[in-house]
Design an enzyme around this catalytic site. Structure first.
Site, PDB file in Angstrom:
ATOM      1  N   SER A  19       0.798  -1.219   0.000  1.00 36.41           N
ATOM      2  CA  SER A  19       0.000   0.000   0.000  1.00 36.41           C
ATOM      3  C   SER A  19       0.838   1.281   0.000  1.00 36.41           C
ATOM      4  O   SER A  19       0.402   2.300  -0.536  1.00 36.41           O
ATOM      5  CB  SER A  19      -0.969   0.010   1.182  1.00 36.41           C
ATOM      6  OG  SER A  19      -0.286  -0.237   2.384  1.00 36.41           O
TER       7      SER A  19
ATOM      8  N   HIS B 239       1.023   4.595   4.466  1.00 33.86           N
ATOM      9  CA  HIS B 239       0.127   5.201   3.482  1.00 33.86           C
ATOM     10  C   HIS B 239       0.469   6.666   3.239  1.00 33.86           C
ATOM     11  O   HIS B 239       0.625   7.102   2.094  1.00 33.86           O
ATOM     12  CB  HIS B 239      -1.326   5.085   3.958  1.00 33.86           C
ATOM     13  CG  HIS B 239      -1.900   3.714   3.820  1.00 33.86           C
ATOM     14  ND1 HIS B 239      -3.254   3.465   3.818  1.00 33.86           N
ATOM     15  CD2 HIS B 239      -1.304   2.500   3.675  1.00 33.86           C
ATOM     16  CE1 HIS B 239      -3.478   2.172   3.670  1.00 33.86           C
ATOM     17  NE2 HIS B 239      -2.300   1.561   3.597  1.00 33.86           N
TER      18      HIS B 239
END
Length: 201
Positions: A125, A175
C-alpha cells in the site's frame, strides 16, 4: 482514463512494469500460503522494526511484496491494475518503476522511524499510495489543462486517506509517507521544464 479495455496480451505488452509488479506480488503471496515454506518466507521478509534496528535492512524493501491475506492482496493489486497503467504510460517505464519502488521503500523507512520497535508491517500500500501521490503532482501541473484528471484523482486521494484512518490494522504511516514520496517524486518528474526536455528527445 482509468477504465481497462485491453485484453490480457495487450495489457502485458503495453504495461510491462505494472504487469511485473502484479505478477511478483501474486507469486509471493502464493508462496506464502504453502505450508511450512510460506511461514518462513513471511518471517524473513516481514517489516519488523526491532530486527531492522538490529541490522536486517532488507526488511525496508521486502514488506512491499508481502500481504496478510487474499483480501489485502486483492485491494492492493486491484488498485495497481487500475491506476498503474495510466501512470506508466504518462511517466514511462523507468520513471514508473522508481515511483513505485521509492515510494514503497520510503513508506517502510518512515514506519521504522515513526513506529515502535515491536511494530510489524507488510503490504504494497505504501507503493500504491505513491502512485496516487504522483498523480497528485501531475494534477498540480495540469490543473488548468486537464481538469477532468483533477476531478477524478483528488476525490480518490481524499477517500483513500480517510479510509486509512477509519480502518483498523492499517499502517497509516506507510500510506501517508508513500503518498508524500510519490507526490515529491512526481513534482520532479512532471515539472514542465522536464516534460519539455522529454519532448525534444
Amino acid at each position: 482514463m482509468f477504465s481497462r479495455t485491453e485484453n490480457f496480451s495487450q495489457y502485458i505488452r503495453l504495461y510491462p512494469v505494472v504487469t511485473f509488479f502484479l505478477a511478483v506480488n501474486i507469486l509471493v503471496y502464493l508462496i506464502t500460503i504453502i505450508p511450512g515454506i510460506g511461514d518462513q518466507v513471511r518471517l524473513v521478509g516481514i517489516g519488523n522494526n526491532y530486527l531492522i534496528a538490529e541490522g536486517e535492512w532488507w526488511r525496508l524493501f521486502t514488506p512491499m511484496f508481502l500481504h496478510g491475506g487474499i483480501i489485502h492482496l486483492f485491494f492492493n493489486m486491484f488498485s495497481l491494475f487500475i491506476f498503474g497503467p495510466e501512470l506508466e504510460k504518462i511517466a514511462g517505464r523507468m520513471r514508473f518503476l522508481t515511483i513505485y519502488l521509492l515510494s514503497g521503500i520510503f513508506a517502510d523507512i518512515a514506519t521504522f522511524f515513526l513506529q515502535d520497535l515491536d511494530y510489524l508491517h507488510l503490504g504494497a500500500s505504501g507503493a500504491i499510495f505513491g502512485i496516487f501521490g504522483a498523480f497528485g503532482a501531475l494534477v498540480h501541473y495540469t490543473k488548468h489543462v486537464l481538469p477532468q484528471l483533477r476531478q477524478i484523482i483528488l476525490p480518490i486521494i481524499l477517500i483513500s486517506v480517510v479510509m486509512t484512518y477509519l480502518q483498523s490494522d492499517i499502517n497509516t504511516t506507510a500510506h501517508i509517507a508513500g503518498l508524500i514520496a510519490g507526490f515529491l517524486i512526481g513534482l520532479s518528474y512532471f515539472h514542465p521544464k522536464r516534460i519539455a526536455r522529454w519532448k525534444k528527445r
